[in-house]
Design a protein around this motif. Structure first.
Motif, mmCIF file in Angstrom:
data_model
loop_
_atom_site.group_PDB
_atom_site.id
_atom_site.type_symbol
_atom_site.label_atom_id
_atom_site.label_comp_id
_atom_site.label_asym_id
_atom_site.label_seq_id
_atom_site.Cartn_x
_atom_site.Cartn_y
_atom_site.Cartn_z
ATOM 1 N N TYR A 175 0.837 -1.205 0.000
ATOM 2 C CA TYR A 175 0.000 0.000 0.000
ATOM 3 C C TYR A 175 0.869 1.252 0.000
ATOM 4 C CZ TYR A 175 -4.040 -2.891 1.253
ATOM 5 O OH TYR A 175 -5.040 -3.837 1.246
ATOM 6 N N ARG A 176 0.301 2.346 -0.461
ATOM 7 C CA ARG A 176 0.879 3.668 -0.253
ATOM 8 C C ARG A 176 0.154 4.273 0.939
ATOM 9 N NH1 ARG A 176 -0.382 5.600 -4.634
ATOM 10 N NH2 ARG A 176 1.547 5.335 -5.813
ATOM 11 N N ALA A 177 0.885 4.527 1.998
ATOM 12 C CA ALA A 177 0.273 4.995 3.251
ATOM 13 C C ALA A 177 0.561 6.470 3.473
ATOM 14 C CB ALA A 177 0.790 4.183 4.429
ATOM 15 N N THR A 178 -0.415 7.153 4.034
ATOM 16 C CA THR A 178 -0.281 8.563 4.407
ATOM 17 C C THR A 178 -0.879 8.740 5.797
ATOM 18 O OG1 THR A 178 -0.521 9.242 2.099
ATOM 19 C CG2 THR A 178 -0.804 10.940 3.770
ATOM 20 N N LEU A 179 -0.180 9.499 6.629
ATOM 21 C CA LEU A 179 -0.623 9.703 8.004
ATOM 22 C C LEU A 179 -0.713 11.196 8.288
ATOM 23 C CD1 LEU A 179 -1.251 8.316 10.735
ATOM 24 C CD2 LEU A 179 1.196 8.423 11.237
ATOM 25 N N GLY A 180 -1.850 11.630 8.804
ATOM 26 C CA GLY A 180 -2.022 13.039 9.142
ATOM 27 C C GLY A 180 -3.230 13.237 10.038
#
Length: 406
Positions: A382-387
């Motif tokens: 997966y391409r993960a993004t955290l914010g």
């Protein structure tokens, strides 16, 4: 704006994890000891000026600084620790898209704060491909899923409580949504049967093992997208945290279930009555703790079970005698009860102020745990993004992990 004040994605995930890992390892002596159970903390001898300054402050002083300990003008090494913690825990808001206010029929029975969280969560779901089928995990009545399915996208809601499943299905049917609400223990072995590659799995404040289970099953079943805002990291079935990613498994940092409570220690401001009840409960427990140490001739904390709030309706003396009976302790026939109660309140002020040191590490530990989850999903393709998906005043658990199959 802080230079790190952007969402984390790509190589930033591992870099930030490694920086946080080193920081938490180096400062264990400061965040592991709990002032509530220890009359003197091991670090106080190394930093006597800081300890004395904190111990001299009032309960109101501690309350005022609780949610923003990094702003406290405390003696060294507090400012340097606060600066490093703030820098490493800094993370920006996820990009938002227009999400129209929910129509009234969709907001019935949704508490105001929960409604704000749902709308904020929904406005941050930015994927490269539009979702085809929502999967609402630990859905309750399915309020979040319904908000997202109002455009006609199919929805599957999984929930353990049969009454909530029934209520949720009734509400979805009444609105004419393409929604199925199913009763399911998501920790059971057959839970994976509900997950399919076309699903976009969502979870708003699923606790501990519940959201970890989603990450594991959704990635194994190749769900195309995930959006997870975790909560209650300590709600696990093991005594120690089981890392998910290769980086966390390689770390020397070992976290107990009790350590995992630290990120949850931040509170949204409660009303005066609730605060007074909470403070009285803690002051009395601390007063009893001092008393039991003398009675047992042993300077060790004695764990006691949670007791009914009605115990606080009795005099302090009765409270202590009842606890002593519960723990099989013999108390002296003559006791200066006002003195011990006053000592309990005095100690509560000291405990709350000393806890401000641990407070610096709440967000770094939470981010360490979330980055472990993000790195795990990256390893699964997966391409993960955290914010952040909302301000902390709306909920302290305001971080959202987005993931999309590459």
């Amino acid at each position: 704006m802080h230079p790190n004040d952007t969402p984390l994605t790509g190589s930033d995930l591992l870099q930030r994890f490694q920086a946080l890992d080193g920081f938490l390892l180096d400062t264990q002596a400061l965040w592991r000891p709990k002032p509530f159970t220890m009359r003197e903390l091991p670090w106080e001898s190394d930093h006597p000026e800081l300890a004395a300054w904190l111990r001299s402050r009032s309960l109101d002083d501690a309350e005022a600084a609780h949610n923003t300990p990094e702003l406290l003008p405390a003696p060294a090494p507090f400012p340097a620790l606060a600066d490093t913690a703030a820098r490493l825990a800094c993370i920006g808001q996820l990009p938002a898209h227009a999400f129209a206010a929910l129509p009234h029929p969709l907001t019935v029975d949704v508490p105001g704060r929960k409604l704000q969280q749902i709308e904020a969560f929904a406005s941050r779901l930015t994927f490269t491909q539009p979702p085809r089928h929502w999967l609402d995990w630990c859905a309750g009545k399915g309020h979040l899923g319904r908000a997202l399915a109002q455009d006609g996208t199919p929805l599957l809601s999984l929930e353990l409580d049969p009454q909530l499943v029934q209520d949720g299905q009734h509400m979805s049917d009444r609105l004419g949504l393409r929604a199925q609400h199913r009763q399911q223990d998501v920790l059971a072995t057959d839970a994976s049967e509900h997950l399919h590659p076309e699903h976009t799995a969502i979870a708003l404040h699923a606790c501990g093992d519940l959201h970890v289970r989603l990450l594991q099953l959704a990635s194994a079943r190749r769900c195309r997208q995930l959006a997870v805002a975790p909560c209650c990291y300590n709600r696990i079935d093991s005594e120690h945290y089981r890392p998910l990613s290769r980086a966390a498994k390689a770390s020397r940092l070992s976290l107990s279930r009790d350590d995992l409570r630290l990120p949850q220690a931040e509170t949204v401001t409660a009303g005066a009555r609730v605060r007074r009840q909470r403070d009285t409960s803690m002051a009395w427990r601390l007063g009893f703790d001092l008393l039991q140490r003398e009675a047992r001739h042993c300077d060790d904390y004695l764990p006691i079970p949670a007791v009914s709030p009605t115990w606080l309706n009795k005099p302090f003396a009765d409270y202590c005698r009842n606890l002593a009976t519960l723990k099989g302790l013999d108390l002296a026939a003559t006791i200066d009860w006002p003195q011990w109660e006053a000592l309990g309140w005095q100690r509560l002020a000291q405990v709350r102020n000393l806890e401000l040191v641990r407070g610096l590490f709440r967000r770094p530990m939470e981010l360490w745990l979330l980055l472990d989850r993000a790195l795990f999903l990256e390893e699964q393709g997966y391409r993960a993004t955290l914010g952040a998906f909302c301000a902390t005043r709306m909920t302290p658990r305001n971080l959202l992990l987005l993931a999309e199959r590459i």
